[in-house]
Design a protein around this motif. Structure first.
Motif, PDB file in Angstrom:
ATOM      1  N   LEU A  57     -20.796 -32.829 -47.775  1.00  0.00           N
ATOM      2  CA  LEU A  57     -21.027 -34.137 -48.378  1.00  0.00           C
ATOM      3  C   LEU A  57     -20.636 -35.255 -47.429  1.00  0.00           C
ATOM      4  N   VAL A  58     -21.342 -36.361 -47.535  1.00  0.00           N
ATOM      5  CA  VAL A  58     -21.042 -37.529 -46.724  1.00  0.00           C
ATOM      6  C   VAL A  58     -19.969 -38.331 -47.457  1.00  0.00           C
ATOM      7  N   ASN A  59     -18.992 -38.824 -46.723  1.00  0.00           N
ATOM      8  CA  ASN A  59     -17.900 -39.578 -47.326  1.00  0.00           C
ATOM      9  C   ASN A  59     -18.355 -41.018 -47.588  1.00  0.00           C
ATOM     10  N   VAL A  60     -18.859 -41.286 -48.798  1.00  0.00           N
ATOM     11  CA  VAL A  60     -19.339 -42.622 -49.174  1.00  0.00           C
ATOM     12  C   VAL A  60     -18.715 -43.016 -50.513  1.00  0.00           C
ATOM     13  N   GLN A  61     -18.824 -44.302 -50.850  1.00  0.00           N
ATOM     14  CA  GLN A  61     -18.251 -44.810 -52.082  1.00  0.00           C
ATOM     15  C   GLN A  61     -19.163 -44.633 -53.285  1.00  0.00           C
TER      16      GLN A  61
END
Length: 67
Positions: free
Chosen positions: A50-54
């Motif tokens: 997973l991409v670390n995004v908000q």
């Protein structure tokens, strides 16, 4: 699954000579024990991808029979 009466493997330490019996597992996702291990490994694997995004983007579809 994990029942010693269904067989297993015997491991021995070459240094101290201690023996350990490990019963065979079924490795099925439908087994409560093996399935939990599979799901934890899958969750860990996916968390690294997973991409670390908000935010998160989810797409929900409605079955054709319900439209």
């Amino acid at each position: 699954c994990g029942d010693p009466s269904f067989g297993g493997a015997m491991y021995g330490c070459p240094h101290c000579g201690k023996l350990k019996f490990v019963p065979f597992r079924c490795h099925s996702r439908f087994c409560p024990t093996c399935g939990n291990k599979y799901s934890m490994a899958r969750t860990t694997s996916m968390s690294f991808k997973l991409v670390n995004v908000q935010h998160r983007h989810c797409v929900f579809t409605i079955d054709e029979n319900l439209r």
